[in-house]
Design an enzyme around this catalytic site. Sequence first.
Site, PDB file in Angstrom:
ATOM      1  N   ASP A  98       0.835  -1.199   0.000  1.00 40.17           N
ATOM      2  CA  ASP A  98       0.000   0.000   0.000  1.00 40.17           C
ATOM      3  C   ASP A  98       0.877   1.258   0.000  1.00 40.17           C
ATOM      4  OD1 ASP A  98      -2.734   1.255   0.472  1.00 40.17           O
ATOM      5  OD2 ASP A  98      -1.659   1.987   2.230  1.00 40.17           O
TER       6      ASP A  98
ATOM      7  N   GLU B 157       1.860  -0.350  -5.003  1.00 37.79           N
ATOM      8  CA  GLU B 157       0.924   0.732  -5.340  1.00 37.79           C
ATOM      9  C   GLU B 157       1.814   1.970  -5.491  1.00 37.79           C
ATOM     10  OE1 GLU B 157      -3.293   2.610  -3.790  1.00 37.79           O
ATOM     11  OE2 GLU B 157      -1.740   2.182  -2.303  1.00 37.79           O
TER      12      GLU B 157
END
Length: 891
Positions: free
Chosen positions: A484, A521
Site C-alpha cells: 500500500d 501501489e
Amino acid sequence: MIHVTGSKESRPHVADMKKTLSRFYAWNHYAFCPDAQLHSMLSVKNIMILNIATSCLDSSSKISNVNHSLPLSAFRATAAMGVIWSRNASGKSYVSGFSGKVKGSDRMKHMSSYVHSKRAEEIVIQEEIPVMSESRLSLKSIPGLPNPLGVSETENGINFALFSKHATSVTLCLLLPDSNNASSNDDGMIELKLDPHANKTGDIWHICVEELPRSSVLYGYRIDGPQDWHQGHRFDSSVVLIDPYAKLTQGRRIFGQVSDKFSKIYGTYDFASLPFDWGDNYALPNIPEKDLVVYEMNVRAFTADKSSGLEENIRGSYLGIIDKIPYLLELGINAVELLPVFEFDEFEFQRRPNPRDHMINTWGYSTINFFAPMTRYASGGGGPIGACREFKEMVKALHLAGIEVILDVVYNHTNEADDKYPYTTSFRGIDNKIYYMVDGNGQLLNFSGCGNTLNCNHPVVMDLILDSLRHWVTEYHVDGFRFDLASVLCRGTDGSPLDAPPLIRAIAKDSTLSRCKIIAEPWDCGGLYLVGKFPNWDRWAEWNGMYRDDMRRFIKGDTGMKGAFATRIAGSADLYKVNQRKPYHGVNFVIAHDGFTLYDLVSYNYKHNDANGEGGNDGSNDNLSWNCGYEGETSDANIKALRFRQMKNFHLALMVSQGVPMMLMGDEYGHTRYGNNNSYGHDTPINHFQWGQLDARKKDCFRFFAEVIKFRQKHRVFRQEDFIGSKEITWHEDNWSNYESKFIAFTLHDEDEGDVYLAFNAHDYFVQVPIPSPPPNKRWFRVVDTNLESPNDMVPEGVVGIGDTYNTVRTESDIKGSYQTPRTPDRVRHQRQNFESAIFIPGLSLRQNVGPRTESDIKRTLSNARTPDRVRVRSDWTQSAPNQTAPKNKV
C-alpha cells in the site's frame, strides 16, 4: 496474621494501603483490625511477604520480599502508595527476583515492583494457605539475549528483546494466563524493570524469564525516555506498549463487540502448540505471474453477511473463505489479494467524539503489529492461537485448490495517528524518532494521509519490515504482497525521494522472498507518483493506475483515447518495456477497493459519501464515471440494460489485456455501495458480499464474468510472456490520427491455437467494418458480443456463420442464423483449427459525450440496437509503428 512495624507517623500510609486493597481487591475478603501491631485476615488463600520501603528513596527503589519469594497474587500499582500489585486468583504462581546490578547497590533486586513513597516501614503479611499438590511456578530471571528481537524460547526460559535507542527506562509487563482477560486497563500485570547495565546490549533491551508458561502469557512494555517533543520524542511510561516483534496479539476476541470496545491489545506468544501440519500432498501453487487472475477481497466482508449461509461463528472469518473456495473456483480466479490481515483495531474511530465515531474500520489499513494475524478473523472468538491456526488452514486449503494468497500490506504508516489525536500503542512510545519520519522540529511528516509516515529506509525499520515479510512467507506460506502506498517506501529518512531505495532493493533481492509476487501501489499522498517508474530491479510489479484511467475514459466515450486504450490493452509497453521488465509487471485494474465498485462506476457521476461523516470531503472527486443517464438507482429497464452492457465491456477489456488482471470482490454480480467511493468504515451490506444478489445474477452477470475469465485462462494469446510485436498482432487501423475516432480492431495471432479477432466501438453510432479473412480452411466463430443478452453474449464454444462484415443482432432469429447480414463491429473473433475455432467479440458502441444523457437519448440509441460504451482491443504494437508500439497520444 499481619505484622506491621514502623513509626506511628508512618501508619497513615499503611491505612491508605488497606483502603486501596479493600477498594481494588475486595475479592480477597480482607478484614483489617485497627490494632497497629496485629491485624486479623479472613478467607485468604495466599501467603504474601512484603517489604515496603517508604523512607526517602528515589524512583529506582524496589519492593523486595523478605525471602525473595513473592506470590503473583500481589503487586499492582495503587494511587496511594505506588505499590505494584498483581492479581492471580489461583495463587499457584510465585515470582522471585533476578540477579542484576543496579547502580549504587550490589544486593539482589526484585523487578516485580517498585515504589515512589517517601518513608520506610516494613510490612509482613502472612496468610494461611491450603496444602496444594501442584508445584509452584517460581519466576526467576537472567539478563537474557539481545537476539532475536521479540519473544523466543531458550534453554533458560522465555527471552524478551526490544529495540529502543533513546529509551532511558524499560519495564517488561506480564499478565499470566489465568488472569489475562484483556481489559481497558493494566490491572494484574507483573512489572519487571530492566537494568540498563545488565539488560541492555547496544540499543537492545533484553531479559530472560525462567519457567514462564510456554503459551498465552500477555506482555508489553512501559518505556520512558527524553521528553523533548521538538527532538521527535514521544515517550509515555503510563502506556503499556505492544512489542513490534510480537508474533501474536490479543485484545477483544469478537469483531465489533461493543462491550469490549476499549479493550487493550497486548503481545502474546505460543511455544506449546504442535507445528502446523501442512500435509504430505501439500505444494505451493507457484503460478507464473503472466497466468494470474487476481481477486481483491476482504476476509470479513466476504462472508460476514447472513446471506452467506454460514454458521454465525464462521461468518467473517478465515474459515469462511475455506467454505467458499468452490465459488472462487467457479468464478475462475487463481489468486486472492486479501485486504489487510495484520492486527488492527476496528474501533479506532470511536476512541473519542468525532464526526467518524459511528464507523468501524473494516478495510484494516491501520496496522498495529506487522507480524500478528488479525485476531478477530478467527472463528468463534478463537483468539490469537486460533487465528494463527485458521489462517494457515485457509492458506493450505486455497493452495490445494490452486489459488495463491497475496497480502495487501501497509508499511507506510501505522494506527498511531498524528500528534493532535495520537493513539499510542507501540512504535510511537518505543522510539518515535526512529520509527517515524520527523522534520527538523521533531514534528511528524505525513506522506500517508493518515498522520504519520513509517521511516522505512532507516536500518532498524527496514529490518523490521523484512523480518515481517519473511515471517509471513515462512510461517504462513503466503505467495506475495501488494504494498500500500509503496512510494513511501522510496523516501529517505527525511522524506525526500530516493532513486535506489535500500528497502525496495532488499525486498527484490531477498532469498526468502524470491518466490513471491511483489506488487507496488506506486504513489503516495505526498505526490510521489511512480507508475512506470517505480524502482524495480526487474522484480517489482505495479498497480497500473494509468490503465485504470485510460480504460475508463475510452469506454465511457471520451475522445482522443483510442491510442492510449490500444497501448493499455496491449500491455503498456510505454511504461514497462524497460530493461528486463515484462507485461505482467503491470497489474491491470479498472476497479479496486477504494473508489467506485464496477456497478457504481456506470451508475454514478458523483460520489455520495455523506454516511462517512466527513461532509463529503473524503474520497476522490475524479472518478471518470458515467451514470448512463440517471444518477443512482432506477427502475428504467433501458438504463439498467445499458449499465450491464457497460460492466461487461469493462470486464471483457480487462480480461483480454496483456498483463495481470485484477478485479474486485462483488463486481461479478454488480455489488453497489450506492455511490460511496470510500467505504472503509462500514461493517454493513455496503461492504459485505451479498450472496442473495449473487444468486439472482448467477445466470447473466456472474455467468458472463466467469466465462470470460475462463476464456482468458484457456487462450495463452492473452497471457504473453513478452511484449507482443508484429508477428503476434495485426492492427486493422489506418485512422490513428483522427482525434474523434473511437473504433479499434485487431487480430492476435498464435501459430498453435489460432487467431483471435477483437474489435471495440466506443461511438454512439454503428460502425460497419469488414471482418478479415480467416486463415485457409478456417472460419470465424463468434464467442462474445456484449450487445446481446445472456446467454448469447458469451458462447464459449462459439457461434458459426460470421460473414465478411458484422453488425448488431437484435432478435433470436438473427442469433440463430442470418449471419450474412451486416453485423455490428466491435467484436472479437477467435479462429480455431479444424472448424472448431471460437470468435471472441467484445461488442461495443460508445457515446461521444461524457456527461449525463436524457432518457430519450438513451432510448434512441437503444432503438438503433447499438450497445453504447463498448471497448475494442489493441496491443502494444501497430503495424505502421517502426518501434512496434502504438503511437502514444496519437489517435
